[in-house]
Design an enzyme around this catalytic site. Structure first.
Site, PDB file in Angstrom:
ATOM      1  N   HIS A 299      -0.893  -7.201   5.346  1.00 41.43           N
ATOM      2  CA  HIS A 299      -1.353  -6.959   3.967  1.00 41.43           C
ATOM      3  C   HIS A 299      -0.647  -7.921   3.000  1.00 41.43           C
ATOM      4  O   HIS A 299      -1.270  -8.491   2.106  1.00 41.43           O
ATOM      5  CB  HIS A 299      -1.019  -5.528   3.517  1.00 41.43           C
ATOM      6  CG  HIS A 299      -1.719  -4.431   4.269  1.00 41.43           C
ATOM      7  ND1 HIS A 299      -1.045  -3.408   4.892  1.00 41.43           N
ATOM      8  CD2 HIS A 299      -3.040  -4.180   4.473  1.00 41.43           C
ATOM      9  CE1 HIS A 299      -1.915  -2.573   5.443  1.00 41.43           C
ATOM     10  NE2 HIS A 299      -3.129  -3.018   5.217  1.00 41.43           N
TER      11      HIS A 299
ATOM     12  N   SER B  61      -1.670  -0.905  10.319  1.00 34.47           N
ATOM     13  CA  SER B  61      -0.746   0.174   9.974  1.00 34.47           C
ATOM     14  C   SER B  61      -0.679   1.179  11.120  1.00 34.47           C
ATOM     15  O   SER B  61       0.405   1.675  11.461  1.00 34.47           O
ATOM     16  CB  SER B  61      -1.209   0.891   8.701  1.00 34.47           C
ATOM     17  OG  SER B  61      -1.283  -0.009   7.630  1.00 34.47           O
TER      18      SER B  61
ATOM     19  N   LYS C  47      -9.123   9.964   4.781  1.00 36.56           N
ATOM     20  CA  LYS C  47      -8.637   9.572   6.112  1.00 36.56           C
ATOM     21  C   LYS C  47      -7.620  10.606   6.523  1.00 36.56           C
ATOM     22  O   LYS C  47      -6.517  10.681   5.952  1.00 36.56           O
ATOM     23  CB  LYS C  47      -8.004   8.183   6.057  1.00 36.56           C
ATOM     24  CG  LYS C  47      -8.932   7.107   6.524  1.00 36.56           C
ATOM     25  CD  LYS C  47      -8.167   5.898   7.026  1.00 36.56           C
ATOM     26  CE  LYS C  47      -9.113   4.909   7.668  1.00 36.56           C
ATOM     27  NZ  LYS C  47      -8.505   3.596   7.820  1.00 36.56           N
TER      28      LYS C  47
ATOM     29  N   ARG D   8      -9.680  -9.015  10.295  1.00 34.32           N
ATOM     30  CA  ARG D   8      -8.881  -9.379  11.457  1.00 34.32           C
ATOM     31  C   ARG D   8      -9.763  -9.819  12.613  1.00 34.32           C
ATOM     32  O   ARG D   8      -9.673 -10.905  13.118  1.00 34.32           O
ATOM     33  CB  ARG D   8      -8.010  -8.201  11.911  1.00 34.32           C
ATOM     34  CG  ARG D   8      -6.785  -8.038  11.065  1.00 34.32           C
ATOM     35  CD  ARG D   8      -6.232  -6.659  11.197  1.00 34.32           C
ATOM     36  NE  ARG D   8      -7.162  -5.695  10.657  1.00 34.32           N
ATOM     37  CZ  ARG D   8      -6.877  -4.437  10.430  1.00 34.32           C
ATOM     38  NH1 ARG D   8      -5.692  -3.977  10.731  1.00 34.32           N
ATOM     39  NH2 ARG D   8      -7.765  -3.630   9.912  1.00 34.32           N
TER      40      ARG D   8
HETATM   41  P1  ADP Z   1      -8.564   0.555   4.765  1.00 35.46           P
HETATM   42  O1  ADP Z   1      -8.374   1.859   5.435  1.00 35.46           O
HETATM   43  O2  ADP Z   1      -9.227   0.612   3.432  1.00 35.46           O
HETATM   44  O3  ADP Z   1      -9.129  -0.521   5.667  1.00 35.46           O
HETATM   45  P2  ADP Z   1      -6.000  -0.672   5.074  1.00 35.46           P
HETATM   46  O4  ADP Z   1      -4.785  -0.396   4.286  1.00 35.46           O
HETATM   47  O5  ADP Z   1      -5.945  -0.364   6.528  1.00 35.46           O
HETATM   48  O6  ADP Z   1      -7.121   0.139   4.354  1.00 35.46           O
HETATM   49  O7  ADP Z   1      -6.441  -2.172   4.895  1.00 35.46           O
HETATM   50  C1  ADP Z   1      -6.723  -2.723   3.641  1.00 35.46           C
HETATM   51  C2  ADP Z   1      -7.349  -4.086   3.848  1.00 35.46           C
HETATM   52  O8  ADP Z   1      -6.412  -4.950   4.472  1.00 35.46           O
HETATM   53  C3  ADP Z   1      -8.574  -4.088   4.767  1.00 35.46           C
HETATM   54  O9  ADP Z   1      -9.478  -5.046   4.270  1.00 35.46           O
HETATM   55  C4  ADP Z   1      -8.018  -4.518   6.083  1.00 35.46           C
HETATM   56  O10 ADP Z   1      -9.001  -5.129   6.902  1.00 35.46           O
HETATM   57  C5  ADP Z   1      -6.964  -5.501   5.640  1.00 35.46           C
HETATM   58  N1  ADP Z   1      -5.901  -5.690   6.626  1.00 35.46           N
HETATM   59  C6  ADP Z   1      -5.178  -4.749   7.260  1.00 35.46           C
HETATM   60  N2  ADP Z   1      -4.305  -5.286   8.120  1.00 35.46           N
HETATM   61  C7  ADP Z   1      -4.482  -6.646   8.041  1.00 35.46           C
HETATM   62  C8  ADP Z   1      -3.911  -7.773   8.712  1.00 35.46           C
HETATM   63  N3  ADP Z   1      -3.004  -7.628   9.669  1.00 35.46           N
HETATM   64  N4  ADP Z   1      -4.345  -8.998   8.356  1.00 35.46           N
HETATM   65  C9  ADP Z   1      -5.314  -9.140   7.419  1.00 35.46           C
HETATM   66  N5  ADP Z   1      -5.908  -8.122   6.777  1.00 35.46           N
HETATM   67  C10 ADP Z   1      -5.506  -6.890   7.075  1.00 35.46           C
END
Ligand code: ADP
Length: 162
Positions: free
Chosen positions: A19, A131, A43, A93
């Site tokens: 992130h 995460s 979620k 990703r």
């Molecule tokens: P959500 O549940 O809304 O997907 P996340 O917190 O899991 O929320 O992710 C927020 C954004 O960050 C999403 O667009 C996700 O694809 C992106 N994201 C999560 N991990 C990574 C990573 N390792 N590299 C790039 N983007 C990521």
């Protein structure tokens, strides 16, 4: 791009280096990036409270004037309009992210045609990082120090093994 505000929404449960990489790359393109932490608990399996998820990000960005940390409830596009923001940033990703992201982007386009979703490809180093994977590793006492900031690592240890 001068007065463009980009919003990076997500659960950030918790924020990872993947992130952070997206936030920093977006901040090189846009003069202001608003990181919007989702308040809703739809979620089921969120580990951290909204306050905790926001505070990790605030700790990291307290000295960055171009990165603002906030939370939102309800429809993302309403939040965007309130903040006069035009661009939604999402990270991609792998192919597995694509279908859900595609659906969200098209739904938001349908709801507000003047708001664009911009996808940023994950850096290859973080393309496996999520995460939920971090939570799985820490549950079994694996090392996540290269995957999350120190404040998050400490909070994860306290949560699982405190
Ligand atoms: P959500 O549940 O809304 O997907 P996340 O917190 O899991 O929320 O992710 C927020 C954004 O960050 C999403 O667009 C996700 O694809 C992106 N994201 C999560 N991990 C990574 C990573 N390792 N590299 C790039 N983007 C990521």
């Amino acid at each position: 791009m001068e007065n463009r505000i980009a919003v990076y929404p997500g659960n950030f449960d918790p924020v990872t280096n993947g992130h952070i990489d997206i936030i920093e790359r977006a901040a090189r393109i846009f003069p202001k990036v608003v990181v919007a932490v989702a308040a809703s608990r739809e979620k089921r399996s969120l580990l951290f409270s909204l306050e905790e998820r926001v505070s990790f990000l605030k700790d990291l960005y307290q000295e960055h004037t171009c990165v603002e940390i906030t939370s939102f409830n309800g429809l993302l596009i309403d939040f965007m309009k309130q903040h006069n923001a035009q661009v939604i940033i999402r990270g991609l990703r792998a192919v597995s992210d694509f279908e859900m992201e595609f659906q969200f982007a098209l739904m938001n386009q349908q709801l507000a045609g003047d708001i664009e979703t911009l996808f940023m490809m994950s850096r290859s180093t973080y393309s496996y990082l999520s995460s939920s994977a971090v939570k799985q590793v820490i549950r079994f006492k694996g090392n996540v120090s290269n995957l999350v900031p120190a404040c998050v690592e400490n909070a994860l240890w306290a949560k699982f093994h405190g």
